[in-house]
Design a protein around this motif. Structure first.
Motif, mmCIF file in Angstrom:
data_model
loop_
_atom_site.group_PDB
_atom_site.id
_atom_site.type_symbol
_atom_site.label_atom_id
_atom_site.label_comp_id
_atom_site.label_asym_id
_atom_site.label_seq_id
_atom_site.Cartn_x
_atom_site.Cartn_y
_atom_site.Cartn_z
ATOM 1 N N GLU A 136 0.856 -1.181 0.000
ATOM 2 C CA GLU A 136 0.000 0.000 0.000
ATOM 3 C C GLU A 136 0.895 1.235 0.000
ATOM 4 O O GLU A 136 1.838 1.321 0.800
ATOM 5 N N PRO A 137 0.637 2.190 -0.881
ATOM 6 C CA PRO A 137 1.503 3.372 -0.970
ATOM 7 C C PRO A 137 1.693 4.106 0.355
ATOM 8 O O PRO A 137 2.784 4.612 0.626
ATOM 9 N N ARG A 138 0.684 4.146 1.195
ATOM 10 C CA ARG A 138 0.798 4.876 2.468
ATOM 11 C C ARG A 138 1.897 4.303 3.367
ATOM 12 O O ARG A 138 2.388 4.980 4.267
ATOM 13 N N LEU A 139 2.319 3.057 3.117
ATOM 14 C CA LEU A 139 3.367 2.425 3.917
ATOM 15 C C LEU A 139 4.782 2.753 3.430
ATOM 16 O O LEU A 139 5.753 2.516 4.148
ATOM 17 N N LEU A 140 4.901 3.290 2.247
ATOM 18 C CA LEU A 140 6.226 3.540 1.666
ATOM 19 C C LEU A 140 7.140 4.396 2.543
ATOM 20 O O LEU A 140 8.312 4.055 2.718
ATOM 21 N N PRO A 141 6.660 5.510 3.105
ATOM 22 C CA PRO A 141 7.580 6.333 3.897
ATOM 23 C C PRO A 141 8.179 5.619 5.101
ATOM 24 O O PRO A 141 9.291 5.954 5.527
ATOM 25 N N GLU A 142 7.497 4.630 5.623
ATOM 26 C CA GLU A 142 8.028 3.913 6.792
ATOM 27 C C GLU A 142 9.033 2.837 6.406
ATOM 28 O O GLU A 142 9.760 2.333 7.257
ATOM 29 N N LEU A 143 9.087 2.481 5.131
ATOM 30 C CA LEU A 143 9.988 1.418 4.676
ATOM 31 C C LEU A 143 11.311 1.939 4.116
ATOM 32 O O LEU A 143 12.268 1.184 3.984
ATOM 33 N N ILE A 144 11.355 3.226 3.775
ATOM 34 C CA ILE A 144 12.544 3.802 3.156
ATOM 35 C C ILE A 144 13.537 4.233 4.239
ATOM 36 O O ILE A 144 13.147 4.425 5.396
ATOM 37 N N VAL A 145 14.787 4.413 3.864
ATOM 38 C CA VAL A 145 15.778 4.926 4.815
ATOM 39 C C VAL A 145 15.268 6.253 5.378
ATOM 40 O O VAL A 145 14.620 7.023 4.669
ATOM 41 N N PRO A 146 15.524 6.519 6.645
ATOM 42 C CA PRO A 146 14.933 7.699 7.296
ATOM 43 C C PRO A 146 15.175 9.035 6.586
ATOM 44 O O PRO A 146 14.283 9.871 6.545
ATOM 45 N N PHE A 147 16.338 9.250 5.982
ATOM 46 C CA PHE A 147 16.605 10.556 5.377
ATOM 47 C C PHE A 147 15.826 10.801 4.090
ATOM 48 O O PHE A 147 15.829 11.917 3.566
ATOM 49 N N LYS A 148 15.118 9.791 3.563
ATOM 50 C CA LYS A 148 14.285 9.973 2.372
ATOM 51 C C LYS A 148 12.788 9.989 2.700
ATOM 52 O O LYS A 148 11.964 10.085 1.796
ATOM 53 N N ARG A 149 12.421 9.907 3.959
ATOM 54 C CA ARG A 149 11.005 9.788 4.328
ATOM 55 C C ARG A 149 10.161 10.977 3.901
ATOM 56 O O ARG A 149 9.038 10.806 3.435
ATOM 57 N N ASP A 150 10.666 12.197 4.052
ATOM 58 C CA ASP A 150 9.882 13.365 3.638
ATOM 59 C C ASP A 150 9.627 13.355 2.132
ATOM 60 O O ASP A 150 8.543 13.722 1.681
ATOM 61 N N VAL A 151 10.607 12.926 1.364
ATOM 62 C CA VAL A 151 10.431 12.813 -0.085
ATOM 63 C C VAL A 151 9.334 11.793 -0.390
ATOM 64 O O VAL A 151 8.434 12.048 -1.195
ATOM 65 N N TYR A 152 9.374 10.652 0.272
ATOM 66 C CA TYR A 152 8.364 9.624 0.011
ATOM 67 C C TYR A 152 6.974 10.076 0.438
ATOM 68 O O TYR A 152 5.984 9.769 -0.226
ATOM 69 N N ARG A 153 6.883 10.821 1.525
ATOM 70 C CA ARG A 153 5.575 11.367 1.922
ATOM 71 C C ARG A 153 5.033 12.297 0.837
ATOM 72 O O ARG A 153 3.857 12.267 0.509
ATOM 73 N N ALA A 154 5.899 13.138 0.282
ATOM 74 C CA ALA A 154 5.484 14.063 -0.772
ATOM 75 C C ALA A 154 5.058 13.310 -2.037
ATOM 76 O O ALA A 154 4.098 13.713 -2.704
ATOM 77 N N ILE A 155 5.725 12.226 -2.364
ATOM 78 C CA ILE A 155 5.367 11.424 -3.539
ATOM 79 C C ILE A 155 3.992 10.801 -3.344
ATOM 80 O O ILE A 155 3.119 10.890 -4.215
ATOM 81 N N VAL A 156 3.800 10.151 -2.206
ATOM 82 C CA VAL A 156 2.519 9.493 -1.928
ATOM 83 C C VAL A 156 1.384 10.517 -1.930
ATOM 84 O O VAL A 156 0.333 10.298 -2.540
ATOM 85 N N GLU A 157 1.603 11.639 -1.290
ATOM 86 C CA GLU A 157 0.582 12.689 -1.235
ATOM 87 C C GLU A 157 0.324 13.266 -2.639
ATOM 88 O O GLU A 157 -0.812 13.483 -3.044
ATOM 89 N N GLY A 158 1.388 13.487 -3.378
ATOM 90 C CA GLY A 158 1.258 14.092 -4.704
ATOM 91 C C GLY A 158 0.511 13.221 -5.702
ATOM 92 O O GLY A 158 -0.165 13.748 -6.591
#
Length: 145
Positions: free
Chosen positions: A118-140
């Protein structure tokens, strides 16, 4: 972001990740003179084995996303040339079957394992320094997935 017919996103576990259980989406660079839309298809094939006939590019985020490497990685990645990345993200729909995913399509492979999540889980699976980027991708892309 590669999504399947059920709206789940492709996540791969990098072969070279020695620390932690981190997963990421396919990503890659644009070669000099290469059209970004062609780079999307090439990178997806290189990292997932998904051929162009099984991929429909849906949209692109209007803004570039940025991240900085944490201090402990500066000088250790990318030959020490870069402090972070500037990225343009595309949403692509995968129309093939799971059998059309082939992590060994390119040598060397990028990932050793993959899964649909599920896309909403992506930010929790990525290395911590990329989490904000992944949140922006999922939201976008939320309204298009």
């Amino acid at each position: 972001m590669l999504v399947n017919a059920t709206g789940h996103a492709f996540a791969g576990k990098r072969i070279d990740n020695k620390e932690g259980d981190f997963w990421q989406m396919p990503q890659g660079g644009v070669d000099k003179g290469e059209d970004p839309a062609n780079a999307v298809l090439r990178e997806l094939w290189e990292e997932t084995g998904a051929r162009a006939e099984h991929v429909e590019v849906v949209d692109r985020l209007p803004e570039e996303l940025f991240y900085d490497l944490p201090d402990e990685l500066i000088g250790k990645l990318w030959g020490g040339k870069y402090l972070g990345q500037r990225q343009t993200w595309y949403l692509a729909r995968f129309t093939g079957s799971d059998a059309d995913i082939d992590l060994d399509a390119h040598d060397p492979p990028e990932f050793c394992e993959w899964k649909w999540i599920e896309p909403r889980l992506l930010p929790e699976l990525i290395v911590p320094f990329k989490r904000d980027v992944y949140r922006a991708i999922v939201e976008g892309f939320a309204g298009l997935i």
